[in-house]
Design a protein around this motif. Sequence first.
Motif, mmCIF file in Angstrom:
data_model
loop_
_atom_site.group_PDB
_atom_site.id
_atom_site.type_symbol
_atom_site.label_atom_id
_atom_site.label_comp_id
_atom_site.label_asym_id
_atom_site.label_seq_id
_atom_site.Cartn_x
_atom_site.Cartn_y
_atom_site.Cartn_z
ATOM 1 N N PHE A 1 46.329 84.704 53.854
ATOM 2 C CA PHE A 1 45.269 85.710 53.932
ATOM 3 C C PHE A 1 43.941 85.206 53.357
ATOM 4 O O PHE A 1 42.910 85.292 54.041
ATOM 5 C CB PHE A 1 45.726 87.002 53.257
ATOM 6 N N PRO A 2 43.906 84.677 52.129
ATOM 7 C CA PRO A 2 42.613 84.177 51.633
ATOM 8 C C PRO A 2 42.074 83.002 52.441
ATOM 9 O O PRO A 2 40.860 82.888 52.624
ATOM 10 C CB PRO A 2 42.907 83.747 50.198
ATOM 11 N N ILE A 3 42.958 82.162 52.946
ATOM 12 C CA ILE A 3 42.476 81.026 53.736
ATOM 13 C C ILE A 3 41.863 81.510 55.049
ATOM 14 O O ILE A 3 40.832 80.995 55.493
ATOM 15 C CB ILE A 3 43.612 80.012 53.963
ATOM 16 N N MET A 4 42.471 82.508 55.672
ATOM 17 C CA MET A 4 41.886 83.067 56.895
ATOM 18 C C MET A 4 40.550 83.745 56.600
ATOM 19 O O MET A 4 39.607 83.636 57.395
ATOM 20 C CB MET A 4 42.851 84.074 57.529
ATOM 21 N N MET A 5 40.462 84.422 55.467
ATOM 22 C CA MET A 5 39.207 85.080 55.097
ATOM 23 C C MET A 5 38.093 84.046 54.892
ATOM 24 O O MET A 5 36.971 84.233 55.362
ATOM 25 C CB MET A 5 39.393 85.893 53.808
ATOM 26 N N VAL A 6 38.424 82.965 54.207
ATOM 27 C CA VAL A 6 37.425 81.913 53.972
ATOM 28 C C VAL A 6 37.056 81.233 55.284
ATOM 29 O O VAL A 6 35.889 80.918 55.526
ATOM 30 C CB VAL A 6 37.945 80.898 52.926
ATOM 31 N N GLY A 7 38.036 81.022 56.140
ATOM 32 C CA GLY A 7 37.749 80.408 57.440
ATOM 33 C C GLY A 7 36.783 81.249 58.257
ATOM 34 O O GLY A 7 35.827 80.727 58.849
ATOM 35 N N MET A 8 36.996 82.549 58.288
ATOM 36 C CA MET A 8 36.070 83.420 59.010
ATOM 37 C C MET A 8 34.722 83.501 58.310
ATOM 38 O O MET A 8 33.693 83.658 58.959
ATOM 39 C CB MET A 8 36.673 84.820 59.157
ATOM 40 N N MET A 9 34.751 83.365 56.985
ATOM 41 C CA MET A 9 33.505 83.398 56.220
ATOM 42 C C MET A 9 32.643 82.178 56.531
ATOM 43 O O MET A 9 31.425 82.242 56.407
ATOM 44 C CB MET A 9 33.846 83.460 54.733
ATOM 45 N N VAL A 10 33.253 81.093 56.924
ATOM 46 C CA VAL A 10 32.497 79.898 57.311
ATOM 47 C C VAL A 10 32.152 79.943 58.795
ATOM 48 O O VAL A 10 31.032 79.613 59.198
ATOM 49 C CB VAL A 10 33.297 78.615 56.982
ATOM 50 N N PHE A 11 33.095 80.370 59.620
ATOM 51 C CA PHE A 11 32.925 80.304 61.072
ATOM 52 C C PHE A 11 31.838 81.252 61.575
ATOM 53 O O PHE A 11 31.009 80.870 62.401
ATOM 54 C CB PHE A 11 34.262 80.600 61.761
ATOM 55 N N ARG A 12 31.820 82.503 61.101
ATOM 56 C CA ARG A 12 30.838 83.474 61.596
ATOM 57 C C ARG A 12 29.396 83.072 61.305
ATOM 58 O O ARG A 12 28.559 83.104 62.210
ATOM 59 C CB ARG A 12 31.131 84.859 61.041
ATOM 60 N N PRO A 13 29.043 82.667 60.070
ATOM 61 C CA PRO A 13 27.648 82.242 59.847
ATOM 62 C C PRO A 13 27.277 80.970 60.614
ATOM 63 O O PRO A 13 26.138 80.840 61.054
ATOM 64 C CB PRO A 13 27.574 82.007 58.344
ATOM 65 N N LEU A 14 28.228 80.043 60.761
ATOM 66 C CA LEU A 14 27.922 78.847 61.548
ATOM 67 C C LEU A 14 27.615 79.216 62.993
ATOM 68 O O LEU A 14 26.677 78.687 63.601
ATOM 69 C CB LEU A 14 29.086 77.859 61.506
ATOM 70 N N LYS A 15 28.401 80.121 63.544
ATOM 71 C CA LYS A 15 28.169 80.575 64.914
ATOM 72 C C LYS A 15 26.812 81.263 65.025
ATOM 73 O O LYS A 15 26.080 81.064 65.997
ATOM 74 C CB LYS A 15 29.293 81.521 65.321
#
Length: 174
Positions: free
Chosen positions: A85-99
């Motif tokens: 769960f925290p790893i998925m949250m961090v992954g989305m936290m990086v992916f959305r701003p990069l996009k």
Amino acid sequence: MSLSAWKLDYTYSSKNCRTADSNFNPPGFYSTAATVQHSAEADRSADQHEHLARKRVWDTAMGPAKSLPMNMFMMYMAGGGVSIFPIMMVGMMVFRPLKALFAVNSTFKPLESPATGSMFIHKLIFCLGNLGAIGLAIYKVHTMGLLPNTPSDWLEFIPQPGRAQYSIIDEVFI
């Protein structure tokens, strides 16, 4: 009788029109004042449209910065353990701003108008807000212990030192 039979034509003016006869007008009504008031309302609506366009551009630019407190709370609630769960949250936290960073121009494209002018500052603030979100994600990875930032994380790549001295033990007589 259908509604299509009813239509009003405001462009046609005749002597039979009620505004031509002052007896049918309410007290204080002047046809010239109505046209002046109409032009003032048109100017006011144009100013209001420009104000709304500028406000919408600022709302879009400030969107990532406004979402940072919510993202901080979400990262806090995700916990510090290394689990899915925290790893998925961090992954989305990086992916959305990069996009969002790669789509800055397409984000502001519908908002371009003469009323908004140059949107360089708006785009810069938008990018800074997204970079702040990426920084928050990197901090979360650091607190989880997944970011290799200590020398002990890189021991595998340090060459082992050679022996400088050898000792030979002789038999000891007791």
